[in-house]
Design an enzyme around this catalytic site. Structure first.
Site, mmCIF file in Angstrom:
data_model
loop_
_atom_site.group_PDB
_atom_site.id
_atom_site.type_symbol
_atom_site.label_atom_id
_atom_site.label_comp_id
_atom_site.label_asym_id
_atom_site.label_seq_id
_atom_site.Cartn_x
_atom_site.Cartn_y
_atom_site.Cartn_z
ATOM 1 N N CYS A 83 0.736 -1.151 0.021
ATOM 2 C CA CYS A 83 0.078 -0.001 -0.249
ATOM 3 C C CYS A 83 0.856 1.285 0.162
ATOM 4 C CB CYS A 83 -0.980 -0.131 1.093
ATOM 5 S SG CYS A 83 -2.226 0.992 1.224
ATOM 6 N N ASP A 104 -6.070 -3.107 11.947
ATOM 7 C CA ASP A 104 -4.685 -2.232 11.756
ATOM 8 C C ASP A 104 -4.497 -1.918 13.122
ATOM 9 O OD1 ASP A 104 -2.464 -0.856 11.076
ATOM 10 O OD2 ASP A 104 -3.978 0.185 9.534
#
Length: 207
Positions: free
Chosen positions: A7, A129
């Site tokens: 990412c 996360d």
């Protein structure tokens, strides 16, 4: 085999690195000015044209304008959408009326309640996360005990701790950003190493 997403791509060099490594997904942070990895829709379109066809492009948004998201899906720039803000199931339902690609919803994990909330999400995929994303910090993995829904693990992952993460947790996917950077710039060797680990780590290993 655990899926892997790299990412925070923002430069042509980043695209060259992932084209070489061939992760399953790559992520572009769009319309998030506070992120140093932020890119504009125009830049994403340019980078997308360089991306190998086998890699799925994911747009990462924080409370984004659904119309902007939809336009990037309609024109073929994005094949998946990741929501990293306060988007609720009503937002997801509204977005689904505009797009048909899969939706990932990210959740910050600080407690078992956070995990339970993620498990109940109407999104196609959930991402777990440490916090706001890109912090380079892991969270307490033991909080995921008993989670039955497939998930994408993020937060503080790097080529060194990926074997433990995959072997212990067996996530559906892993997501790396700062863990494949050097001096806040995507690092070719780290990207190659991370993808290699994801492809080869024995899922039966216990740590």
């Amino acid at each position: 085999m655990t899926k892997i997403k790299i990412c925070g791509l923002s430069r042509p060099e980043d695209i060259r690195y992932v084209n070489e490594a061939k992760p399953d997904f790559c992520g572009f942070i769009i319309g998030v000015p506070r992120s140093r990895r932020n890119v504009s829709p125009e830049t994403v379109r340019t980078l997308r044209r360089m991306l190998h066809k086998e890699i799925c492009p994911v747009g990462v948004f924080v409370n984004g304008d659904p119309q902007i998201i939809a336009t990037l899906v309609w024109d073929g720039t994005l094949s998946m959408v990741q929501l990293h803000g306060q988007e609720d199931d009503a937002y997801i339902a509204a977005l689904r009326r505009e797009i048909t690609v899969p939706i990932i919803k990210a959740f910050s994990v600080h407690s078992r309640e956070d995990v339970q909330r993620a498990e109940q999400s109407s999104a196609d995929y959930i991402l777990l996360d440490h916090g706001k994303g890109g912090t380079g910090q892991t969270f307490e993995w033991s909080l995921l005990h008993g989670l039955s829904r497939p998930y994408i693990l993020a937060g503080g992952l790097n080529p060194e701790n990926l074997p433990a993460a995959i072997g212990r947790l067996r996530p559906w996917g892993v997501d790396l950003s700062s863990g494949v950077e050097t001096d806040e710039i995507k690092d070719r060797n780290k990207i190659l190493a991370a993808v290699q680990v994801a492809r080869t780590t024995d899922m039966e290993v216990e740590v």
